[in-house]
Motif scaffolding. Structure first.
Motif, PDB file in Angstrom:
ATOM      1  N   ALA A  40       0.445  10.702   7.767  1.00  0.00           N
ATOM      2  CA  ALA A  40       0.585  10.501   6.326  1.00  0.00           C
ATOM      3  C   ALA A  40       1.841  11.190   5.796  1.00  0.00           C
ATOM      4  O   ALA A  40       2.531  10.659   4.908  1.00  0.00           O
ATOM      5  N   VAL A  55       7.371  10.296  -1.021  1.00  0.00           N
ATOM      6  CA  VAL A  55       7.024  10.999  -2.260  1.00  0.00           C
ATOM      7  C   VAL A  55       8.066  12.064  -2.573  1.00  0.00           C
ATOM      8  O   VAL A  55       8.484  12.227  -3.730  1.00  0.00           O
ATOM      9  N   VAL A  83       1.864   6.541  -7.061  1.00  0.00           N
ATOM     10  CA  VAL A  83       0.800   7.413  -7.569  1.00  0.00           C
ATOM     11  C   VAL A  83       1.100   8.871  -7.228  1.00  0.00           C
ATOM     12  O   VAL A  83       0.969   9.758  -8.080  1.00  0.00           O
ATOM     13  N   GLY A  84       1.507   9.121  -5.990  1.00  0.00           N
ATOM     14  CA  GLY A  84       1.818  10.493  -5.583  1.00  0.00           C
ATOM     15  C   GLY A  84       2.950  11.088  -6.387  1.00  0.00           C
ATOM     16  O   GLY A  84       2.897  12.266  -6.785  1.00  0.00           O
ATOM     17  N   LEU A 123       0.828  -1.211   0.000  1.00  0.00           N
ATOM     18  CA  LEU A 123       0.000   0.000   0.000  1.00  0.00           C
ATOM     19  C   LEU A 123       0.860   1.257   0.000  1.00  0.00           C
ATOM     20  O   LEU A 123       0.558   2.235  -0.687  1.00  0.00           O
ATOM     21  N   THR A 124       1.944   1.215   0.781  1.00  0.00           N
ATOM     22  CA  THR A 124       2.847   2.370   0.823  1.00  0.00           C
ATOM     23  C   THR A 124       3.500   2.581  -0.535  1.00  0.00           C
ATOM     24  O   THR A 124       3.567   3.705  -1.045  1.00  0.00           O
ATOM     25  N   LEU A 178       4.221   8.733   4.061  1.00  0.00           N
ATOM     26  CA  LEU A 178       4.050   8.814   2.614  1.00  0.00           C
ATOM     27  C   LEU A 178       4.666  10.075   2.016  1.00  0.00           C
ATOM     28  O   LEU A 178       5.325  10.010   0.975  1.00  0.00           O
ATOM     29  N   SER A 238       0.965   3.984  -3.021  1.00  0.00           N
ATOM     30  CA  SER A 238       0.652   5.388  -2.725  1.00  0.00           C
ATOM     31  C   SER A 238       1.783   6.311  -3.158  1.00  0.00           C
ATOM     32  O   SER A 238       1.545   7.385  -3.728  1.00  0.00           O
ATOM     33  N   VAL A 239       3.014   5.879  -2.911  1.00  0.00           N
ATOM     34  CA  VAL A 239       4.169   6.693  -3.288  1.00  0.00           C
ATOM     35  C   VAL A 239       4.288   6.786  -4.806  1.00  0.00           C
ATOM     36  O   VAL A 239       4.573   7.855  -5.355  1.00  0.00           O
TER      37      VAL A 239
END
Length: 290
Positions: free
Chosen positions: A106, A114, A16-17, A9-10, A110, A13-14
């Motif tokens: 977050a 990012v 996509v970010g 998940l991390t 994250l 998320s990274v």
């Protein structure tokens, strides 16, 4: 399974970010151009990237040896850190609204990642206008990890959440699954300096240097870095002293990184004089130059 799920998940998320950030800061047209010039850009930064990956590999391979050195030296600094600032982190936690816990959690988990990924992606996709800053950033990363690894080997320190009853480990109370992930990548004695702070500030410093070409990235990097730096203290992970040392390291690494890249580029430009006219002649244009 919990560790794999959190890691996946991390990572998602990274990814996509970072992709969204790159599109906002570089634009679809530059991204399209980058796909036609990947080889030259990759060759240009290959020595810097190889050096950075090599340093990380050495760091990982020597981890056991460094732990043994640290235990043998046994230079414990937590009491000294507390003597310098006392209950500062506890006061910071009390002064920060509880409603911000999700934001700062977050940011720590994250936003930091990012920052570290999006910076190189933005500069790589920007082409010649960003290659120089990409090299500076990679050198700054290496300097941060080199200094941080040395300090973590020499000094044994624990964060305020481990030392003070008045400080809560808010991140792990709010999101306990992250404890496995953080434990897998760092020891709980990796306190001084804060690499979360130093690396975030280094990215923001390079972004500030490139602000005329990448104004959106400069603002995004600055905002993210400030949030990450604050989160390290609010969540009870680092002392204020760790963060101050991290900020100094981050600014210093960005400055030294720029000087190193300048020297390397100048030497590289002077290594191939024209074989007929000698050193006074113009160097051959690089592929892609106008």
């Amino acid at each position: 399974m919990a560790l794999l799920r959190v890691t996946a998940l991390t990572g998602l998320s990274v990814a996509v970010g970072s992709a969204v950030t790159a599109l906002l800061c570089v634009g679809p047209r530059q991204v399209s151009h980058a796909t036609n010039d990947l080889g030259r850009r990759a060759r240009d930064i290959a020595p810097y990237l190889a050096a950075a990956l090599g340093l990380l590999a050495v760091k990982q391979l020597t981890q056991g040896y460094r732990i043994r050195i640290s235990r043998a030296l046994d230079w414990r600094i937590t009491d000294e850190l507390y003597a310098i600032e006392g209950e500062f982190v506890a006061a910071l936690q009390r002064a920060t609204p509880d409603a911000t816990l999700e934001l700062f959690s977050a940011a720590y988990m994250l936003g930091f990642a990012v920052l570290l990924v999006a910076g190189p992606v933005v500069y790589f996709l920007a082409g010649d206008g960003g290659q120089r800053h990409l090299k500076e950033l990679l050198v700054a990363y290496m300097l941060n990890y080199a200094v941080g690894t040395l300090c973590y080997t020499l000094f044994v320190g624990y964060g305020p959440r481990k030392y003070l009853d008045s400080v809560d480990g808010l991140l792990y109370q709010f999101y306990p699954e992250t404890q496995e992930l953080t434990a897998a990548v760092a020891s709980n004695t990796n306190v001084f300096p804060s690499l979360h702070a130093s690396l975030s500030v280094a990215v923001a410093a390079v972004a500030w240097r490139s602000r005329r070409r990448f104004p959106r990235w400069a603002w995004i990097a600055g905002a993210l870095a400030a949030t990450v730096v604050y989160s390290t203290m609010y969540l009870g992970i680092h002392w204020g002293t760790d963060v101050v040392a991290g900020v100094v390291l981050g600014v210093g690494s960005a400055s030294v990184g720029a000087r190193i890249v300048t020297r390397v580029e100048r030497r590289a430009a002077g290594e191939a004089p024209d074989p007929v006219d000698g050193p006074a002649s113009e160097p051959e244009p690089k592929p892609g130059d106008d």
